[in-house]
Scaffold this motif. Structure first.
Motif: not given
Lengths: 218, 218
Positions: A40-42, A49-50, A52, A70, A72, A151-152, B16, B48, B50, B83, B85, B87, B111
């Protein structure tokens, strides 16, 4: 364009290696359905930022989940442009020349924007993300408790501006090289699942469920 | 901090799941060395992007290559924030509750900013990207011709602002769930290589090279 293909847009029009690009819905879905992790890139303060993330396809969306604490998922759902990538390496291609070594692969890139799931959508999504591990898994375990659900956060990302790239077949050597005495061919790469291993402390007498055996072997 | 660890910076400090983060150089290298494809993220007009690319670790850098004609490597080398990655999914974790299903994995995020290889660096890099498929492969095939070398750009990306995340072990269930009658454990996920398959039209009598057999099996 029929509904068996995704539309081409400014964001998914392929400029390079067009011959490998496809917008075919079934091919896109098959590639996504094989993934456990989606990149996931943003953009954060102008930087790429990537992350996974565990992601599943749910119809014409990709679904992610994470801790509400979080925040997020919330940040990613806040109108943020997302780029998703799934890539499977299927083969190493050995050419007769160094230059024509290559790989067989299947990849999907999606440009989209996500939204948070509404409370009333979450129960179904909790089942979907669990059953991705094995059909019927959710029904076999303790279901998600109210406090866990609370919580999710679930992030729902429509599959749009999407393109797949697929390479199959032999290495493509230069004609002049075909009679060179160098081995050329493919070594396939695939995913292997191990034998189910019980967690430490698992109560005696609990057998590996049949749906796991059917999906992953014994 | 010893040179066995990478420094923590504003870009790789983990906010996190800190417990899974590591800056250990050997762990970072091992994760990178297992990859054939690296997800390369960058920003295009605020969005973004990728691109999955074949990449190898070369000391304290990652190296990519591509056609000079496409100018893509040049664009990525032009002071562009990258960036990276990698995984690897190592296991599916089945909890006694839906909520505690999870995965074992190893991932690295970098980065950095890349640069184009200079002409005099390219011959060595051409060998390195070929020998990643099998030690000594470059010496066994037709080497890169002058026009091919000219047609290829190499992008060198220093390994910096780097962090790895690693999860191993069992699913972590709630204490209250440990005696539930649901199977819990792990199904490992690994990579399998197939038997070398000769390209169509390969000259008769050319055997699979010993270095491929040693690395990938027969």
């Amino acid at each position: 364009m029929s509904d068996t293909s995704y539309p081409q847009t400014d964001l998914n029009k392929v400029k390079q290696t067009r011959v490998r690009a496809t917008y075919d819905r079934d091919i896109v879905h098959a590639i996504l359905d094989e993934a456990y992790v989606v990149q996931v890139g943003f953009v954060v303060e102008g930087r790429p930022q990537i992350i996974p993330m565990y992601g599943i396809r749910d119809g014409e969306t990709m679904v992610f989940h994470g801790s509400r604490k979080s925040r997020f998922m919330r940040k990613l759902a806040d109108g943020v442009a997302l780029c998703l990538n799934v890539t499977h390496v299927d083969g190493l291609l050995f050419g007769r020349s160094a230059f024509h070594h290559s790989m067989n692969y299947r990849s999907v890139v999606i440009h989209s924007v996500g939204r948070l799931a509404r409370e009333e959508e979450k129960a179904r999504l909790a089942i979907a993300v669990t059953d991705r591990f094995a059909e019927g898994r959710y029904a076999d375990v303790r279901g998600t408790a109210a406090n866990e659900m609370k919580a999710t956060d679930f992030l729902i990302v429509p599959i749009e501006n999407v393109v797949a790239k697929v390479r199959t077949g032999d290495p493509v050597d230069d004609k002049d090289d075909l009679d060179l005495p160098h081995w050329a061919g493919e070594i396939t790469v695939s995913r292997a699942f191990g034998v189910p291993r019980a967690a430490k402390g698992l109560k005696a007498g609990i057998e590996v469920p049949q749906n796991l055996i059917e999906k992953y072997g014994e």
